[in-house]
Scaffold this active site. Structure first.
Site, PDB file in Angstrom:
ATOM      1  N   HIS A 152       0.819  -1.225   0.000  1.00  0.00           N
ATOM      2  CA  HIS A 152       0.000   0.000   0.000  1.00  0.00           C
ATOM      3  C   HIS A 152       0.850   1.271   0.000  1.00  0.00           C
ATOM      4  O   HIS A 152       0.345   2.351  -0.332  1.00  0.00           O
ATOM      5  CB  HIS A 152      -0.920   0.041   1.220  1.00  0.00           C
ATOM      6  N   ASP A 192      -2.702 -10.583  -2.131  1.00  0.00           N
ATOM      7  CA  ASP A 192      -3.281 -10.007  -0.917  1.00  0.00           C
ATOM      8  C   ASP A 192      -4.731  -9.621  -1.203  1.00  0.00           C
ATOM      9  O   ASP A 192      -5.066  -9.203  -2.317  1.00  0.00           O
ATOM     10  CB  ASP A 192      -2.487  -8.766  -0.514  1.00  0.00           C
ATOM     11  N   HIS A 194      -6.349  -7.122  -0.393  1.00  0.00           N
ATOM     12  CA  HIS A 194      -6.476  -5.690  -0.679  1.00  0.00           C
ATOM     13  C   HIS A 194      -5.649  -5.318  -1.906  1.00  0.00           C
ATOM     14  O   HIS A 194      -4.594  -5.893  -2.142  1.00  0.00           O
ATOM     15  CB  HIS A 194      -6.003  -4.859   0.526  1.00  0.00           C
ATOM     16  N   ASP A 285      -4.409 -12.600   3.700  1.00  0.00           N
ATOM     17  CA  ASP A 285      -5.656 -12.137   4.310  1.00  0.00           C
ATOM     18  C   ASP A 285      -6.877 -12.498   3.484  1.00  0.00           C
ATOM     19  O   ASP A 285      -7.997 -12.118   3.836  1.00  0.00           O
ATOM     20  CB  ASP A 285      -5.617 -10.628   4.592  1.00  0.00           C
TER      21      ASP A 285
END
Length: 660
Positions: A152, A192, A194, A285
């Site tokens: 991120h 991931d 996200h 995740d």
């Protein structure tokens, strides 16, 4: 934390066991929340459980364990600005002790402490170290067990638990600093849950890097939000077509969904791209039971995804840990991946369920968008393949549906899927259902919070008791388009009362899934003696308040830790409001303290002050409420004997039209 086990890993038959490198260093555990909150999802136990699992299984002893090295500023400067580097390098120094938390609060989901700088440099340096040894041929593949994560982090901004973009730094290092190693094309696979927004932006125009990210997106409502994760974001200039996003429209995606994307998007493109190395942003995740991900990928699924990639680049694969917050699933998934790297085959298991219908829709949209750049994607997927799909049911969550007004909130019909996915995992000791809670067992915090009473003050449709009961019992009332899921504890409020408060009521946003076009109610977080808002107070437990808070803000009903805990309850009286960190995209994420009644705290949930600025500037619309929604408010006020019908209509009308 080096080890002298290199000789053990050099097996006589490389076909049976490949040279797999591991990096882990306990100094990365020094990065922690200022109050050492072990319940924060991004905590030191994440890397510890992986390391312990690899050792207890005997896998680590058959790997090449490398010493972690800190990256240099010049490496960071390949993708990060000088200001960003100066911040991360110095944030742990004593001169920042008094203002470290204030600085962290300016960023999205970031914390700093005395160990953050060292951990960030070790994380980036460790990924570089593994990548360089794989590029040289000293290792076949490797896994950097690092934190803080990185995907991120953008050029000039840390966010989403990420300080430096570890994968982007290592990728740029190989391409730009070590061209003599012959790594000219790199495939980055970000699995991931996200979107890897930071990595995407760093290689947006670079055809040497094929960036592939599969993630929950939900039309821009899932973290990190916005359009960056859309399948329409395909790169720019010479990088056009080299950015591939596969954005899930819903949660609960599992092995079958991910493998369908591998078979019908990633693998065909990888064959054409023909990378010299693959670097995986290995967030776990999306694994079963993850509290933030809400998906159902098994360890077997991860090993299959990895195995399918090992046919490229001569198996030169570097994994770098990103997310993953259910410690059992995290450890077991990482173990399955290292086993696959060693043996060049997946762990034992099976995956029966078919993909969601929405998965096929996303796959076809991605293929159509990119077929101009990757001709193999122009071929039509056979109808007999697409026809195999898992059915879905839809449930609604709230007035606001969090930020999910553009798409359904979807839950898998679990019976067969759970049996088929969970059964093979028993040997890996994952005893969790796809809702992230131990089967038949409530989270440990639940019983503790069930003993604490609070007053939940409502100013919107929850003033109508029938509507509020939906949050507790489940179901829907007239005017609602979809039902609520209900709370874990379905006991109705112990007591109900009315009060007025000196706060501004207004209506904003343009539509919701629950009520259709029109605004929904918000309360200005700051008090104003010139204002008066009617509020219905429900005496419920803090556990139930957490359930309502989640339903108001998030599509996933998974919660293995409270959003608003006892510490929050103790501090809010002083702080007056607390923005809930883990539902940052929600409309009602700001919990506001309104005083006490009979020595019991009165809490409500509304927007933040920054949201108020967005409403005033026009960035987000201020709107009159939908008719059905307004009628529900009026009915609540009348039934509660606060106003006559005419007075209630006038009250709602004034709140709708008065300038903010």
């Amino acid at each position: 934390m080096g080890s002298n086990c290199e000789t053990e890993s050099m097996v006589s038959n490389p076909q049976e066991r490949r040279r797999v490198g591991l990096i882990y260093d306990e100094r990365m555990c020094k990065h922690s929340t200022p109050d050492d909150d072990e319940y924060h999802p991004e905590n030191l136990n994440r890397i510890k459980v992986i390391w312990d699992k690899l050792h207890s299984s005997g896998i680590a002893q058959r790997c090449v364990v490398l010493d972690a090295k800190e990256a240099e500023d010049k490496h960071m400067a390949l993708v990060h600005s000088k200001n960003h580097i100066d911040l991360i390098k110095n944030i742990s120094s004593k001169k920042f002790d008094s203002k470290r938390n204030k600085i962290a609060s300016k960023f999205n989901s970031i914390y700093f402490n005395e160990g953050s700088s060292e951990a960030a440099y070790l994380a980036a340096g460790s990924v570089i170290e593994v990548a360089e040894k794989v590029a040289k041929g000293e290792l076949d593949s490797g896994f950097a067990i690092v934190r803080p994560p990185g995907h991120h982090a953008e050029e000039s901004e840390p966010m989403g638990f990420c300080l430096y973009n570890n994968v982007a730094i290592a990728t740029s290092f190989l391409l730009n600093e070590r061209p003599e190693l012959g790594i000219k094309k790199i495939l980055i696979v970000d699995w991931d849950v996200h979107h890897g927004n930071g990595t995407q932006k760093m290689f947006w125009k670079d055809p040497r890097v094929l960036f592939f990210s599969v993630h929950r997106h939900e039309f821009g409502s899932f973290y990190p939000g916005g359009d960056d994760g859309s399948y329409t974001m395909i790169g720019e200039g010479p990088g056009m077509g080299y950015n591939i996003n596969v954005p899930w429209e819903n949660g609960r995606c599992g092995d079958a969904d991910y493998l369908a994307v591998w078979d019908h998007v990633l693998i065909p493109v990888a064959k054409e791209f023909d990378p010299d190395m693959i670097i995986i942003s290995a967030g776990f995740d999306a694994a079963i039971g993850d509290p933030l991900g809400g998906c159902c990928v098994s360890p077997y699924g991860y090993s299959i995804m990895l195995n399918k990639l090992m046919g490229f680049a001569g198996g030169k694969i570097v994994m770098a840990l990103e997310g993953g917050y259910n410690l059992d699933s995290l450890a077991n998934s990482a173990l399955a991946c290292v086993q696959a790297l060693q043996q060049h085959k997946p762990v034992a298991g099976s995956s029966e369920p078919y993909p969601f219908e929405s998965t096929w829709h996303v796959i076809q949209s991605v293929r159509k968008q990119l077929s101009l750049y990757w001709p193999t994607l122009g071929d039509k997927i056979p109808e007999k393949v697409i026809s195999r799909k898992t059915p879905q049911i839809e449930i609604s969550s709230s007035d606001s549906d969090g930020e999910h007004e553009n798409g359904p909130i979807v839950v898998e019909e679990l019976d067969k899927a759970v049996r088929d996915v969970i059964e093979p995992l028993k040997n890996l000791q994952v005893h969790e259902d796809c809702q992230g809670q131990a089967t038949g067992v409530s989270p440990s915090w639940s019983s503790e919070l069930s003993k604490i009473d609070i007053w939940y003050a409502t100013f919107g449709s929850n003033m109508n008791k029938s509507r509020f009961d939906c949050y507790i019992e489940g179901g829907q009332v007239e005017g609602m388009r979809k039902p609520c899921a209900g709370s874990m504890d379905k006991s109705l409020p112990k007591e109900i009362m009315w009060k007025t408060f000196p706060h501004r009521l207004f209506f904003a946003r343009d539509r919701t899934d629950t009520w259709g076009p029109g605004g929904v109610a918000f309360l200005h977080p700051e008090s104003n003696k010139q204002e008066k808002t009617y509020m219905r107070l429900y005496k419920i437990t803090l556990e139930q308040f957490n359930d309502v808070l989640l339903q108001e803000n998030a599509s996933s009903l998974d919660m293995i830790r409270p959003l608003f805990d006892l510490t929050s309850l103790q501090t809010i009286e002083t702080e007056k409001c607390i923005s809930v960190e883990f539902v940052q995209r929600g409309w009602y994420r700001n919990v506001v303290y309104l005083g006490k009644e009979n020595n019991i705290p009165i809490l409500t949930m509304t927007c933040t002050l920054s949201d108020i600025d967005d409403f005033r500037s026009g960035k987000n619309p201020v709107n009159s409420p939908a008719k059905a929604y307004a009628n529900t408010l009026v009915e609540g006020l009348v039934q509660g004997k606060q106003l006559s019908e005419a007075e209630a209509i006038a009250y709602i009308e004034e709140a709708s039209t008065k300038p903010l």
